[in-house]
Design a protein around this motif. Sequence first.
Motif, PDB file in Angstrom:
ATOM      1  N   ALA A 167       0.846  -1.191   0.000  1.00 44.51           N
ATOM      2  CA  ALA A 167       0.000   0.000   0.000  1.00 44.51           C
ATOM      3  C   ALA A 167       0.877   1.235   0.000  1.00 44.51           C
ATOM      4  O   ALA A 167       1.888   1.275   0.711  1.00 44.51           O
ATOM      5  CB  ALA A 167      -0.916   0.002   1.223  1.00 44.51           C
ATOM      6  N   TRP A 183      -3.468  -5.760   0.469  1.00 48.33           N
ATOM      7  CA  TRP A 183      -2.269  -6.376   1.010  1.00 48.33           C
ATOM      8  C   TRP A 183      -2.608  -7.154   2.259  1.00 48.33           C
ATOM      9  O   TRP A 183      -3.721  -7.084   2.761  1.00 48.33           O
ATOM     10  CB  TRP A 183      -1.173  -5.333   1.271  1.00 48.33           C
ATOM     11  N   GLY A 184      -1.643  -7.896   2.741  1.00 46.39           N
ATOM     12  CA  GLY A 184      -1.924  -8.739   3.896  1.00 46.39           C
ATOM     13  C   GLY A 184      -0.830  -8.672   4.924  1.00 46.39           C
ATOM     14  O   GLY A 184       0.210  -8.045   4.734  1.00 46.39           O
ATOM     15  N   GLU A 185      -1.106  -9.309   6.005  1.00 48.84           N
ATOM     16  CA  GLU A 185      -0.117  -9.411   7.061  1.00 48.84           C
ATOM     17  C   GLU A 185       0.316 -10.857   7.134  1.00 48.84           C
ATOM     18  O   GLU A 185      -0.487 -11.744   7.397  1.00 48.84           O
ATOM     19  CB  GLU A 185      -0.698  -8.978   8.392  1.00 48.84           C
ATOM     20  N   PRO A 190       2.256  -9.066  13.665  1.00 44.44           N
ATOM     21  CA  PRO A 190       1.007  -9.195  14.404  1.00 44.44           C
ATOM     22  C   PRO A 190      -0.059  -8.250  13.862  1.00 44.44           C
ATOM     23  O   PRO A 190       0.222  -7.328  13.113  1.00 44.44           O
ATOM     24  CB  PRO A 190       1.394  -8.797  15.821  1.00 44.44           C
ATOM     25  N   GLY A 192      -3.603  -6.001  14.975  1.00 42.76           N
ATOM     26  CA  GLY A 192      -4.398  -5.466  16.068  1.00 42.76           C
ATOM     27  C   GLY A 192      -3.543  -4.947  17.206  1.00 42.76           C
ATOM     28  O   GLY A 192      -2.323  -4.993  17.193  1.00 42.76           O
ATOM     29  N   MET A 205     -14.694   2.226  16.213  1.00 43.55           N
ATOM     30  CA  MET A 205     -14.597   1.136  15.256  1.00 43.55           C
ATOM     31  C   MET A 205     -15.977   0.832  14.681  1.00 43.55           C
ATOM     32  O   MET A 205     -16.991   1.313  15.178  1.00 43.55           O
ATOM     33  CB  MET A 205     -14.078  -0.113  15.942  1.00 43.55           C
ATOM     34  N   PHE A 217     -13.683  -5.142   9.427  1.00 46.34           N
ATOM     35  CA  PHE A 217     -13.554  -4.109  10.439  1.00 46.34           C
ATOM     36  C   PHE A 217     -13.157  -2.820   9.725  1.00 46.34           C
ATOM     37  O   PHE A 217     -12.309  -2.830   8.837  1.00 46.34           O
ATOM     38  CB  PHE A 217     -12.493  -4.480  11.474  1.00 46.34           C
ATOM     39  N   ILE A 218     -13.772  -1.757  10.128  1.00 44.72           N
ATOM     40  CA  ILE A 218     -13.598  -0.508   9.393  1.00 44.72           C
ATOM     41  C   ILE A 218     -12.775   0.470  10.209  1.00 44.72           C
ATOM     42  O   ILE A 218     -13.050   0.720  11.371  1.00 44.72           O
ATOM     43  CB  ILE A 218     -14.953   0.144   9.087  1.00 44.72           C
ATOM     44  N   GLY A 219     -11.789   1.027   9.560  1.00 43.22           N
ATOM     45  CA  GLY A 219     -11.064   2.154  10.134  1.00 43.22           C
ATOM     46  C   GLY A 219     -11.570   3.425   9.499  1.00 43.22           C
ATOM     47  O   GLY A 219     -11.910   3.449   8.324  1.00 43.22           O
ATOM     48  N   THR A 239     -10.467   2.254   4.750  1.00 42.54           N
ATOM     49  CA  THR A 239      -9.613   1.109   4.995  1.00 42.54           C
ATOM     50  C   THR A 239     -10.422  -0.001   5.646  1.00 42.54           C
ATOM     51  O   THR A 239     -11.086   0.228   6.650  1.00 42.54           O
ATOM     52  CB  THR A 239      -8.441   1.477   5.918  1.00 42.54           C
ATOM     53  N   ASP A 241     -10.430  -4.046   7.060  1.00 44.64           N
ATOM     54  CA  ASP A 241      -9.595  -5.141   7.561  1.00 44.64           C
ATOM     55  C   ASP A 241     -10.457  -6.397   7.574  1.00 44.64           C
ATOM     56  O   ASP A 241     -11.489  -6.435   8.248  1.00 44.64           O
ATOM     57  CB  ASP A 241      -9.119  -4.795   8.974  1.00 44.64           C
ATOM     58  N   LEU A 248      -6.041  -6.739   4.060  1.00 45.39           N
ATOM     59  CA  LEU A 248      -6.314  -5.322   4.295  1.00 45.39           C
ATOM     60  C   LEU A 248      -6.558  -4.669   2.945  1.00 45.39           C
ATOM     61  O   LEU A 248      -5.866  -4.974   1.965  1.00 45.39           O
ATOM     62  CB  LEU A 248      -5.126  -4.654   4.991  1.00 45.39           C
ATOM     63  N   GLU A 250      -7.346  -0.836   1.105  1.00 46.68           N
ATOM     64  CA  GLU A 250      -7.522   0.608   1.195  1.00 46.68           C
ATOM     65  C   GLU A 250      -8.085   1.112  -0.130  1.00 46.68           C
ATOM     66  O   GLU A 250      -7.572   0.795  -1.199  1.00 46.68           O
ATOM     67  CB  GLU A 250      -6.195   1.306   1.485  1.00 46.68           C
ATOM     68  N   LEU A 351      -8.201  -9.461  18.852  1.00 44.57           N
ATOM     69  CA  LEU A 351      -9.168  -8.368  18.813  1.00 44.57           C
ATOM     70  C   LEU A 351     -10.566  -8.946  18.688  1.00 44.57           C
ATOM     71  O   LEU A 351     -10.828  -9.778  17.819  1.00 44.57           O
ATOM     72  CB  LEU A 351      -8.882  -7.440  17.625  1.00 44.57           C
TER      73      LEU A 351
ATOM     74  N   ARG B  72       1.382  -2.292  14.885  1.00 47.16           N
ATOM     75  CA  ARG B  72       0.407  -3.224  15.417  1.00 47.16           C
ATOM     76  C   ARG B  72      -1.016  -2.724  15.310  1.00 47.16           C
ATOM     77  O   ARG B  72      -1.947  -3.470  15.527  1.00 47.16           O
ATOM     78  CB  ARG B  72       0.719  -3.493  16.893  1.00 47.16           C
ATOM     79  N   ARG B  73      -1.192  -1.467  15.004  1.00 49.15           N
ATOM     80  CA  ARG B  73      -2.551  -0.952  15.042  1.00 49.15           C
ATOM     81  C   ARG B  73      -3.371  -1.580  13.918  1.00 49.15           C
ATOM     82  O   ARG B  73      -2.837  -2.051  12.923  1.00 49.15           O
ATOM     83  CB  ARG B  73      -2.565   0.561  14.938  1.00 49.15           C
ATOM     84  N   LEU B  74      -4.622  -1.542  14.104  1.00 53.19           N
ATOM     85  CA  LEU B  74      -5.504  -2.258  13.206  1.00 53.19           C
ATOM     86  C   LEU B  74      -5.417  -1.749  11.775  1.00 53.19           C
ATOM     87  O   LEU B  74      -5.394  -2.498  10.833  1.00 53.19           O
ATOM     88  CB  LEU B  74      -6.932  -2.128  13.730  1.00 53.19           C
ATOM     89  N   TRP B  75      -5.377  -0.449  11.651  1.00 51.45           N
ATOM     90  CA  TRP B  75      -5.353   0.128  10.316  1.00 51.45           C
ATOM     91  C   TRP B  75      -4.010   0.799  10.126  1.00 51.45           C
ATOM     92  O   TRP B  75      -3.827   1.968  10.466  1.00 51.45           O
ATOM     93  CB  TRP B  75      -6.519   1.086  10.147  1.00 51.45           C
ATOM     94  N   ARG B  76      -3.084   0.025   9.635  1.00 45.03           N
ATOM     95  CA  ARG B  76      -1.713   0.487   9.616  1.00 45.03           C
ATOM     96  C   ARG B  76      -1.437   1.341   8.393  1.00 45.03           C
ATOM     97  O   ARG B  76      -2.125   1.295   7.404  1.00 45.03           O
ATOM     98  CB  ARG B  76      -0.757  -0.705   9.604  1.00 45.03           C
ATOM     99  N   GLU B  78       1.860   1.244   7.452  1.00 43.29           N
ATOM    100  CA  GLU B  78       3.154   0.691   7.069  1.00 43.29           C
ATOM    101  C   GLU B  78       3.038  -0.052   5.746  1.00 43.29           C
ATOM    102  O   GLU B  78       2.019  -0.663   5.445  1.00 43.29           O
ATOM    103  CB  GLU B  78       3.651  -0.273   8.143  1.00 43.29           C
ATOM    104  N   MET B  79       4.077   0.021   4.970  1.00 43.13           N
ATOM    105  CA  MET B  79       4.102  -0.729   3.718  1.00 43.13           C
ATOM    106  C   MET B  79       4.687  -2.107   3.975  1.00 43.13           C
ATOM    107  O   MET B  79       5.847  -2.220   4.354  1.00 43.13           O
ATOM    108  CB  MET B  79       4.969  -0.022   2.678  1.00 43.13           C
ATOM    109  N   PRO B  80       3.925  -3.157   3.778  1.00 42.06           N
ATOM    110  CA  PRO B  80       4.448  -4.498   4.005  1.00 42.06           C
ATOM    111  C   PRO B  80       5.176  -5.026   2.781  1.00 42.06           C
ATOM    112  O   PRO B  80       4.680  -5.874   2.065  1.00 42.06           O
ATOM    113  CB  PRO B  80       3.183  -5.303   4.304  1.00 42.06           C
TER     114      PRO B  80
END
Lengths: 392, 167
Positions: A167, A183-185, A190, A192, A205, A217-219, A239, A241, A248, A250, A351, B72-76, B78-80
Amino acid sequence: VGLDIRGGVLRVTEQLRDLLDTAVAGTRPRETDPAAAVVRRSRRGRRRTAVMASVAVVLATVAAASVGILVGAGRGSGFPAASISPGSSTGSASPEPTASSAPTPSASAGPTLSAAPPRGAPTEARVVNGRVELGGFSLAVPPGWTTVGKPPFDGCIPPMTVTVGWAPVHDGRCPLDRIISVWGEGGPTPRGGMVIPQGTTTPPMAQFTLPGGQPAFIGTGSHESPDPFGNRPDLRTVTLDMPWSNALVELNLGYRDLTRVLATVATTPFPPSPLRLHADAQGGGYFVAATDETSATAAFTGDTARAELILARLRTLTDVVAPGQECATANDPATGIYLLPSDGAMTGNELVVITETPTCTEATSMMGGRVRVPPGLVDQLHQIFTGTAPRR
Amino acid sequence: MTAGGFEEYVTARYTALVRYGVLLTADHGHGEDLVQASLVKTYRAWERLHPGGDPDAYTRRVMVRAAWRAQRRLWRREMPVAQLPDTAAADPFESTDVAHVVLRALRALPAQQRVVLVLKYWAELPEQDIADQLGCALGTVKSRANRALATLRTGPLADMVAAVPRP
């Protein structure tokens, strides 16, 4: 400075401090009137809630009438009908669309149910047959758009681009005009966990259910406009989740495009289950209690006993929500509960998002599971977290 | 226009805060954004921070917590990506080779390791104070610091840090 091990520590400190000093010695702010900029930003932040309310209407509409929109999108939105079939991303059988906003469990669940993904399992976004897929989530690449798999080394991303697996950063250098990112984690990263000071006010939220049954889940986003140059004031950043898919998304889009893109979203169904939770939560807990429709207040505890009480209370929730009976909408402010592992490593946070309104009570775990909750649960948990009297 | 004293405070401290933000985020754009976002909170809390409080400590604390939770925040934000784009060469603010290398090395660290590294080795805070600020265990601070150092010893700063005895 030359004293055995302690001397070594001192040298580390001095050496690193010198390097870090050097790194920022030439740094000069770009903002020439920072005080005014901060005041402007504060005011925009207060207006943002109103902007996001309109976005929430779009999301709520998509959630409530997802199947109907899916059918409609194939006819009139310019998106190919073949690319909007729910479940096509994974090759599993697709749920049959219906015209109902509350499809039957069998219709919504579909014939293929996936197990919850292992936490921390690597996931990688990819493009398959005109759709961007990640885990059990997918959306159609809009006609005429391009996909980009790697960040550019310099320059800005052109409009009408889907970034796959990454992103772009909102740093004000480039407009994000009609940019979608998926994109993903993966791996050890980690998900949350918000460590915020007690009493901090944050945007609330929200959660809602995507076509196929997975929660989003909405930011509310941290950006008033993805176009810092003001050429596209209609653009909004949303965004989402999708924790069950480790995905994720955006969306930097105008209202109309946002509706169209969301109409192409598909997710793989998961079997209904109670909340999947950590075995323990001895490291503490964090809590964001929605206080009204526009703000939320943080509370937290590092007390193991309280965290265990919260975990135990969540385990008592066994009224599993049947597929198609999800009720939370993007308009409903929700409460997020973060449970930390016992090792204090702050990784693998759990979460649980709880929506508690007069018309809907629902809790969803990011590790899987969705249940109804009794009225007043949020207050009960808040009292456990803070040891205070009821908020109302 | 602004709350009494706020403009003077920001004018006096902004550059120093931006440098702090750049170290915490390893990015000039992110760093200044972090400062402004934190100053918004300071501005909203100004009545209780001025004149009897310590707005600079408050702002820095907000910055640190925001940087700590960034990953760690839910809506990051950061570029992964596996490899970070080497944009520093085009950044006129990274004016020296050393600055470029150091920021690139910081950028390669996970956010939590970077924050602990900056607090411990640049701000020179005791580890217990760092743990208190971040709301985490002392062991977490130690492990993040050790991992950050280990990473630096294998990255672009290896030559500068490798000869240093391990703590």
